[in-house]
Design an enzyme around this catalytic site. Structure first.
Site, PDB file in Angstrom:
ATOM      1  N   LEU A 177     -21.824   0.319  -3.363  1.00  0.00           N
ATOM      2  CA  LEU A 177     -23.172  -0.444  -3.206  1.00  0.00           C
ATOM      3  C   LEU A 177     -23.758   0.983  -1.178  1.00  0.00           C
ATOM      4  O   LEU A 177     -24.397   1.349  -0.945  1.00  0.00           O
ATOM      5  CB  LEU A 177     -22.822  -1.713  -1.967  1.00  0.00           C
ATOM      6  N   GLY A 204     -17.262   0.374  -3.043  1.00  0.00           N
ATOM      7  CA  GLY A 204     -17.851   1.973  -2.889  1.00  0.00           C
ATOM      8  C   GLY A 204     -19.044   2.035  -4.149  1.00  0.00           C
ATOM      9  O   GLY A 204     -19.825   3.102  -4.203  1.00  0.00           O
ATOM     10  N   SER A 212     -13.618  -4.834   1.061  1.00  0.00           N
ATOM     11  CA  SER A 212     -14.226  -3.906   0.201  1.00  0.00           C
ATOM     12  C   SER A 212     -16.094  -4.979   0.130  1.00  0.00           C
ATOM     13  O   SER A 212     -16.971  -4.891  -0.796  1.00  0.00           O
ATOM     14  CB  SER A 212     -15.033  -4.245  -1.498  1.00  0.00           C
ATOM     15  N   PRO A 213     -16.162  -4.008   1.200  1.00  0.00           N
ATOM     16  CA  PRO A 213     -17.437  -5.549   1.608  1.00  0.00           C
ATOM     17  C   PRO A 213     -18.580  -4.141   1.138  1.00  0.00           C
ATOM     18  O   PRO A 213     -19.993  -4.844   0.965  1.00  0.00           O
ATOM     19  CB  PRO A 213     -17.573  -5.047   3.037  1.00  0.00           C
ATOM     20  N   GLY A 257     -24.307   3.882  -3.239  1.00  0.00           N
ATOM     21  CA  GLY A 257     -25.606   4.392  -4.142  1.00  0.00           C
ATOM     22  C   GLY A 257     -24.965   5.229  -4.298  1.00  0.00           C
ATOM     23  O   GLY A 257     -25.608   6.250  -5.295  1.00  0.00           O
ATOM     24  N   TYR A 312       0.803  -1.276  -0.199  1.00  0.00           N
ATOM     25  CA  TYR A 312       0.361   0.040   0.245  1.00  0.00           C
ATOM     26  C   TYR A 312       0.171   1.022   0.274  1.00  0.00           C
ATOM     27  O   TYR A 312       1.513   1.673   0.393  1.00  0.00           O
ATOM     28  CB  TYR A 312      -0.959   0.534   1.200  1.00  0.00           C
TER      29      TYR A 312
END
Length: 320
Positions: free
Chosen positions: A211, A209, A204-205, A213, A53
């Protein structure tokens, strides 16, 4: 925030973990410090990073915050190795020497003598799995890490590693992408992990990004999808196959009087196989939205509706 046992180990982690992929790249030290404070104040413990990272700068930033912003012993520190930087870009290398060298460099950047959980970031087709696992054994035996696991490995590798490490250091966890938009892990990884007593960390639950909306009507100028470097990361979930899922989440959120991301995280929290969901945010304000999700209890009928609309198709393709 709920604390959950990681597989069959004695290690307990918060059901939300804090991801740091944007730290030192899109998130500066002031935002990172605020995120870390808010996360710990909310009861969070699992801090997830990787040597790759920001080419190690994310770990350096974490090292500058531990002790000053939050005590080291209040954090379950997880880092990953197996992708090293070369003059021509990133190279997958899960050989014993490369992994242990990477871990030593991570510890120096993090300013600690050990991490709590160390993961191999991705499969290396050029290195025998036995050699990779030998590095995990050495890392535990030398005290550089307390627990070990795999990230982004298929189900058969997870099962093989857990079998080879059984009765020894053990395989504590596997980290895999999992959300309402990506349920492919249900085919092999989750059943293997459940049967073998391996904890599952979901990265990434929020469907990269989508979900939240924010992409329902357009692509915001300051979003990942608008970035020339990150657009390819989000693009797989912007197609028609994702639309019904996103709309179902938004509809549920409207009915419950909450944000769509709270619904997406609450759905994932009731999935019994998932130990912790790793949420990342560019700013502290964005993170606070995720930290409130633990208060939301989804009615069973909404859980069922989301299960149905997001059910993977035969073959588990990525949504387009």
């Amino acid at each position: 925030m709920e604390q959950r046992g990681l597989g069959r180990t004695g290690l307990r982690v918060s059901h939300l973990g804090l991801g740091t992929m944007t730290w030192s790249r899109d998130t500066d030290e002031h935002e990172a410090a605020e995120q870390l404070r808010d996360f710990v104040d909310a009861g969070g413990t699992l801090l997830d990073t990787a040597a790759s990272y920001a080419d190690g700068a994310a770990e350096e930033l974490i090292g500058s915050l531990l002790g000053d912003v939050v005590p080291r012993d209040e954090i379950v520190l997880c880092t990953k190795a197996g992708v090293r930087r070369t003059a021509t870009g990133g190279v997958v290398d899960a050989s014993r020497g490369a992994l242990l060298d990477s871990l030593d460099a991570s510890l120096a950047r993090l300013g600690t003598d050990h991490v709590d959980l160390w993961l191999v970031q991705t499969p290396d087709p050029r290195t025998p799995l036995d050699e990779t696992l030998s590095a995990l054994r050495l890392a535990v035996a030398s005290g550089r890490t307390r627990y070990v696991g795999l990230s982004n490995h298929p189900g058969w590798m997870t099962a093989r590693a857990a079998t080879l490490l059984a009765g020894d250091v053990g395989l504590a966890a596997v980290e895999v992408e999992y959300s309402l938009l990506q349920r492919g892990a249900e085919r092999e990884v989750l059943p293997a992990a459940t049967d073998l007593g391996v904890g599952v960390l979901a990265w990434s639950p929020l469907g990269r990004g989508v979900l939240t909306g924010k992409y329902r009507r357009t692509i915001p100028a300051d979003s990942r999808a608008a970035s020339p470097h990150l657009a390819g990361f989000v693009e797989p979930y912007l197609g028609a196959g994702s639309l019904a899922v996103v709309e179902a989440v938004a509809t549920a959120a409207d009915g419950l009087g909450c944000a769509p991301l709270e619904v997406a995280l609450a759905w994932l929290r009731v999935r019994g196989q998932i130990t912790s969901a790793i949420v990342g945010a560019r700013t502290a304000a964005q993170l606070r939205g995720s930290l409130t999700a633990h208060r939301l209890e989804l009615p069973p009928e909404i859980v069922h509706a989301l299960d149905e609309v997001s059910a993977p198709e035969v073959g588990y393709p990525e949504r387009r």
